[in-house]
Design an enzyme around this catalytic site. Structure first.
Site, PDB file in Angstrom:
ATOM      1  N   HIS A   1      16.013 -15.231  -7.668  1.00 44.20           N
ATOM      2  CA  HIS A   1      16.624 -16.146  -6.705  1.00 44.20           C
ATOM      3  C   HIS A   1      17.142 -15.466  -5.449  1.00 44.20           C
ATOM      4  O   HIS A   1      17.181 -16.093  -4.388  1.00 44.20           O
ATOM      5  CB  HIS A   1      17.777 -16.912  -7.356  1.00 44.20           C
ATOM      6  CG  HIS A   1      17.325 -17.871  -8.404  1.00 44.20           C
ATOM      7  ND1 HIS A   1      18.186 -18.785  -8.962  1.00 44.20           N
ATOM      8  CD2 HIS A   1      16.127 -18.068  -9.000  1.00 44.20           C
ATOM      9  CE1 HIS A   1      17.528 -19.508  -9.861  1.00 44.20           C
ATOM     10  NE2 HIS A   1      16.274 -19.080  -9.906  1.00 44.20           N
TER      11      HIS A   1
ATOM     12  N   CYS B   1      29.660   2.275 -10.859  1.00 46.09           N
ATOM     13  CA  CYS B   1      31.041   2.751 -10.815  1.00 46.09           C
ATOM     14  C   CYS B   1      31.734   2.212 -12.056  1.00 46.09           C
ATOM     15  O   CYS B   1      31.073   1.704 -12.959  1.00 46.09           O
ATOM     16  CB  CYS B   1      31.753   2.354  -9.513  1.00 46.09           C
ATOM     17  SG  CYS B   1      32.139   0.615  -9.290  1.00 46.09           S
TER      18      CYS B   1
END
Length: 145
Positions: free
Chosen positions: A101, A68
């Site tokens: 992670h 976006c």
């Protein structure tokens, strides 16, 4: 998990960048599941985040890329869906860490925030980076549900 199919979705602000990323992915041999939007007319980004979330959670795509204007709204909308871990990334470091992670399965990009070359690099790193695993990261991801 081998990534074969990547779902793409954007609102009107991300339409042009989505088209560039689709070409990049196709050239690299990925199957692209383009979930819209299909032009620059104003649309509501939560609708496209929902479509992409469904494609990732039901297995039609292994990963997703949302776009976006800022990346913020569409990432918030995507993260409302169970099973989605969408990370807003701005560079290759955040794209890499989102996988290593956080085991992100979706990244969000801001078409008005980063340029197309950086966005393409982020997508490339996101798709090529694996989850580091380990007790520390896995424990934290499990707490997110």
């Amino acid at each position: 998990m081998t990534v074969r199919t990547v779902a793409l979705a954007s609102d009107h602000a991300g339409y042009e960048l989505k088209a560039q990323i689709a070409r990049q992915l196709e050239d690299a041999g990925y199957t692209v599941l383009d979930l819209g939007t299909d032009g620059p007319a104003s649309v509501d980004y939560p609708d496209f985040a929902a479509a992409l979330a469904a494609a990732v959670t039901d297995g039609r795509a292994q990963r997703g890329v949302l776009i976006c204007g800022s990346g913020i709204g569409i990432s918030i909308a995507a993260n409302r869906h169970p099973g989605i871990r969408a990370a807003l990334v701005h560079d290759v470091t955040t794209a890499r860490l989102s996988r290593e992670h956080n085991d992100a399965n979706v990244i969000a990009l801001g078409a008005r925030v980063i340029g197309p070359e950086i966005a393409k690099d982020c997508v490339d790193v996101f798709l090529k980076t694996g989850f580091e695993g380990g007790e520390r990261h896995s424990r934290r991801i499990a707490k997110m549900g």
